[in-house]
Design an enzyme around this catalytic site. Structure first.
Site, short mmCIF file in Angstrom:
data_model
loop_
_atom_site.label_atom_id
_atom_site.label_comp_id
_atom_site.label_asym_id
_atom_site.label_seq_id
_atom_site.Cartn_x
_atom_site.Cartn_y
_atom_site.Cartn_z
N ASP A 180 -4.50 1.43 -1.00
CA ASP A 180 -3.34 0.76 -0.40
C ASP A 180 -2.13 0.92 -1.32
OD1 ASP A 180 -3.10 -1.73 1.91
OD2 ASP A 180 -1.49 -1.52 0.44
N GLN A 202 -1.07 -7.61 11.73
CA GLN A 202 -1.28 -6.17 11.56
C GLN A 202 0.08 -5.48 11.60
OE1 GLN A 202 -3.80 -4.44 14.58
NE2 GLN A 202 -3.62 -2.35 13.73
N HIS A 208 -7.58 -0.11 10.67
CA HIS A 208 -7.90 0.14 9.26
C HIS A 208 -8.67 -1.05 8.72
CE1 HIS A 208 -3.82 -1.49 9.72
NE2 HIS A 208 -4.03 -2.18 8.60
N HIS A 260 -9.39 -3.08 5.52
CA HIS A 260 -9.00 -3.36 4.14
C HIS A 260 -10.28 -3.68 3.35
CE1 HIS A 260 -4.55 -4.21 4.57
NE2 HIS A 260 -4.91 -4.40 5.83
P1 AMP Z 1 -1.89 -4.34 7.91
O1 AMP Z 1 -0.81 -5.31 7.53
O2 AMP Z 1 -3.24 -4.96 8.04
O3 AMP Z 1 -1.50 -3.51 9.11
O4 AMP Z 1 -2.05 -3.37 6.67
C1 AMP Z 1 -1.28 -2.24 6.47
C2 AMP Z 1 -1.47 -1.86 5.04
O5 AMP Z 1 -1.00 -0.54 4.87
C3 AMP Z 1 -0.68 -2.73 4.05
O6 AMP Z 1 -1.58 -3.34 3.14
C4 AMP Z 1 0.25 -1.75 3.38
O7 AMP Z 1 0.46 -2.03 2.01
C5 AMP Z 1 -0.44 -0.44 3.60
N1 AMP Z 1 0.42 0.73 3.63
C6 AMP Z 1 1.61 0.87 4.26
N2 AMP Z 1 2.10 2.10 4.05
C7 AMP Z 1 1.21 2.76 3.27
C8 AMP Z 1 1.15 4.05 2.69
N3 AMP Z 1 2.13 4.96 2.90
N4 AMP Z 1 0.08 4.39 1.94
C9 AMP Z 1 -0.89 3.48 1.71
N5 AMP Z 1 -0.91 2.24 2.23
C10 AMP Z 1 0.13 1.88 3.00
#
Ligand code: AMP
Ligand code: ZN
Length: 114
Positions: free
Chosen positions: A30, A94, A100, A102
């Site tokens: 992440d 989300q 995804h 986590h």
């Molecule tokens: P969610 O809020 O459950 O949709 O989680 C999305 C996750 O994606 C968050 O924890 C972000 O920090 C992560 N995220 C967003 N952009 C990227 C990226 N380019 N590379 C890796 N993680 C990312």
């Protein structure tokens, strides 16, 4: 899906810190880690949210969890464990509409979340 951040990371169009890849699954760190270990396990198939998954996706979702377990162990958290989370849609906060998982570890995680 062309406009999806995680589809672009899977396709290598946006850089990501890849941990694992096979024909169905992609895992990467992440970008904003909430614990010493925090990575995402995603299906290569674009499914927007957990609410969009069908019974046909059951094996794929099971593989996500199992791969998360293996990778969490490989990152030194087998004994103490961690947390496996699917945020889902608006109330789950989300932010990226591609399923995804986590996986977090390396510290004690409080419960319940805010
Ligand atoms: P969610 O809020 O459950 O949709 O989680 C999305 C996750 O994606 C968050 O924890 C972000 O920090 C992560 N995220 C967003 N952009 C990227 C990226 N380019 N590379 C890796 N993680 C990312
Ligand atoms: Zn996608």
């Amino acid at each position: 899906m062309s406009d999806c951040l995680f589809c672009k990371i899977i396709a290598g169009e946006i850089p990501g810190k890849k941990i694992y890849e096979d024909d169905e699954i992609y895992a990467f760190h992440d970008i904003s880690p909430q614990a010493p270990v925090h990575f995402l396990v995603v299906p290569k198939k674009h499914i927007p949210t957990l609410m969009d998954a069908s019974l046909d996706d059951a094996a794929l979702l099971g593989r996500l969890v199992h791969k998360g377990q293996e990778l969490l162990a490989s990152l030194g958290c087998a004994q103490k464990g961690g947390r496996f989370v699917f945020n889902c849609k608006e109330d789950g906060m989300q932010t990226v509409p591609h399923i995804h998982l986590h996986v977090l570890g390396g510290r004690t995680l409080l419960w319940p979340p805010g």
